[in-house]
Design an enzyme around this catalytic site. Sequence first.
Site, PDB file in Angstrom:
ATOM      1  N   HIS A  43      44.662  42.070  37.208  1.00 57.07           N
ATOM      2  CA  HIS A  43      44.806  42.751  35.918  1.00 57.07           C
ATOM      3  C   HIS A  43      44.815  44.256  36.148  1.00 57.07           C
ATOM      4  O   HIS A  43      44.494  44.726  37.248  1.00 57.07           O
ATOM      5  CB  HIS A  43      43.616  42.411  35.016  1.00 57.07           C
ATOM      6  N   HIS A 125      45.461  51.062  38.119  1.00 55.04           N
ATOM      7  CA  HIS A 125      45.588  50.318  39.374  1.00 55.04           C
ATOM      8  C   HIS A 125      45.245  48.854  39.165  1.00 55.04           C
ATOM      9  O   HIS A 125      44.480  48.514  38.266  1.00 55.04           O
ATOM     10  CB  HIS A 125      44.660  50.916  40.443  1.00 55.04           C
TER      11      HIS A 125
HETATM   12  P1  ATP Z   1      31.703  43.238  40.645  1.00 53.12           P
HETATM   13  O1  ATP Z   1      31.168  44.375  39.785  1.00 53.12           O
HETATM   14  O2  ATP Z   1      30.748  42.118  40.812  1.00 53.12           O
HETATM   15  O3  ATP Z   1      32.376  43.704  41.882  1.00 53.12           O
HETATM   16  P2  ATP Z   1      34.097  43.251  39.104  1.00 53.12           P
HETATM   17  O4  ATP Z   1      34.093  44.726  39.316  1.00 53.12           O
HETATM   18  O5  ATP Z   1      35.288  42.453  39.480  1.00 53.12           O
HETATM   19  O6  ATP Z   1      32.869  42.569  39.768  1.00 53.12           O
HETATM   20  P3  ATP Z   1      33.358  43.903  36.438  1.00 53.12           P
HETATM   21  O7  ATP Z   1      32.325  44.812  36.997  1.00 53.12           O
HETATM   22  O8  ATP Z   1      33.027  43.029  35.273  1.00 53.12           O
HETATM   23  O9  ATP Z   1      33.895  42.929  37.562  1.00 53.12           O
HETATM   24  O10 ATP Z   1      34.617  44.793  36.088  1.00 53.12           O
HETATM   25  C1  ATP Z   1      35.707  44.349  35.299  1.00 53.12           C
HETATM   26  C2  ATP Z   1      36.858  45.330  35.442  1.00 53.12           C
HETATM   27  O11 ATP Z   1      36.447  46.621  34.966  1.00 53.12           O
HETATM   28  C3  ATP Z   1      37.320  45.565  36.876  1.00 53.12           C
HETATM   29  O12 ATP Z   1      38.697  45.892  36.848  1.00 53.12           O
HETATM   30  C4  ATP Z   1      36.530  46.777  37.308  1.00 53.12           C
HETATM   31  O13 ATP Z   1      37.196  47.509  38.305  1.00 53.12           O
HETATM   32  C5  ATP Z   1      36.474  47.570  36.009  1.00 53.12           C
HETATM   33  N1  ATP Z   1      35.257  48.385  35.937  1.00 53.12           N
HETATM   34  C6  ATP Z   1      34.006  47.973  36.176  1.00 53.12           C
HETATM   35  N2  ATP Z   1      33.096  48.942  35.992  1.00 53.12           N
HETATM   36  C7  ATP Z   1      33.809  50.033  35.627  1.00 53.12           C
HETATM   37  C8  ATP Z   1      33.474  51.368  35.289  1.00 53.12           C
HETATM   38  N3  ATP Z   1      32.219  51.801  35.275  1.00 53.12           N
HETATM   39  N4  ATP Z   1      34.480  52.213  34.968  1.00 53.12           N
HETATM   40  C9  ATP Z   1      35.748  51.803  34.951  1.00 53.12           C
HETATM   41  N5  ATP Z   1      36.144  50.559  35.254  1.00 53.12           N
HETATM   42  C10 ATP Z   1      35.197  49.679  35.592  1.00 53.12           C
END
Ligand code: ATP
Length: 175
Positions: A43, A125
């Site tokens: 995504h 990205h």
């Molecule tokens: P993990 O945190 O366990 O690695 P993840 O990053 O895949 O898992 P989430 O943290 O739920 O899952 O993130 C969902 C989406 O939002 C992902 O595309 C992640 O890169 C983005 N994301 C997460 N935290 C942030 C943030 N603080 N700012 C911007 N984008 C974020």
Amino acid sequence: MAGGRRRLFFALWPDETVRAQLAALQERLPQAQGRWVHPEDLHLTLQFLGSVEPGRQACIAEAARAVQGEPFELEIDRIDFWSKPRIAWAGPEAVPRPLKRLVRMLAKKLEPCGFEPERRPYKPHVTLVRKSTPVAAMKLPEPILWAVEHFVLVESRPNGDPPHYRPVEGWPLGD
Ligand code: ATP
Ligand code: MG
């Protein structure tokens, strides 16, 4: 959106064709070691919301409905690597103006729901590999053409087996 707290984010969600093309990009990174994003999870994040209590979930849907976007074409034409978060990703060299506007408008409409706008510049990205070993930046000989016609609110359940993400609601761009 009934129930308890949910981990949510807004995203562009590829159709099956674009998803398959993005998954094929992952296969161009055989030299990378890391955690491959499950193909069903690929995504492009527009805005991350985090853990949202039930009382704010209606406000979020309302904000999304109020966004006036327009369809656009996204040209995914490069692969690159960020060393700090250690992610290998695919994205557009040029960020289409309707995408910038969409992200800005979404942030603005979300302010009354209590979300601070992101201060870092927006860098669209698609994460391909997390905790990745370095990947050489590369221009794609055949860019992926992604016709973007809607955006979605996605629920994230990072624990357990992938896929971790599930679109819960979508809104069209344009009429
Ligand atoms: P993990 O945190 O366990 O690695 P993840 O990053 O895949 O898992 P989430 O943290 O739920 O899952 O993130 C969902 C989406 O939002 C992902 O595309 C992640 O890169 C983005 N994301 C997460 N935290 C942030 C943030 N603080 N700012 C911007 N984008 C974020
Ligand atoms: Mg995360």
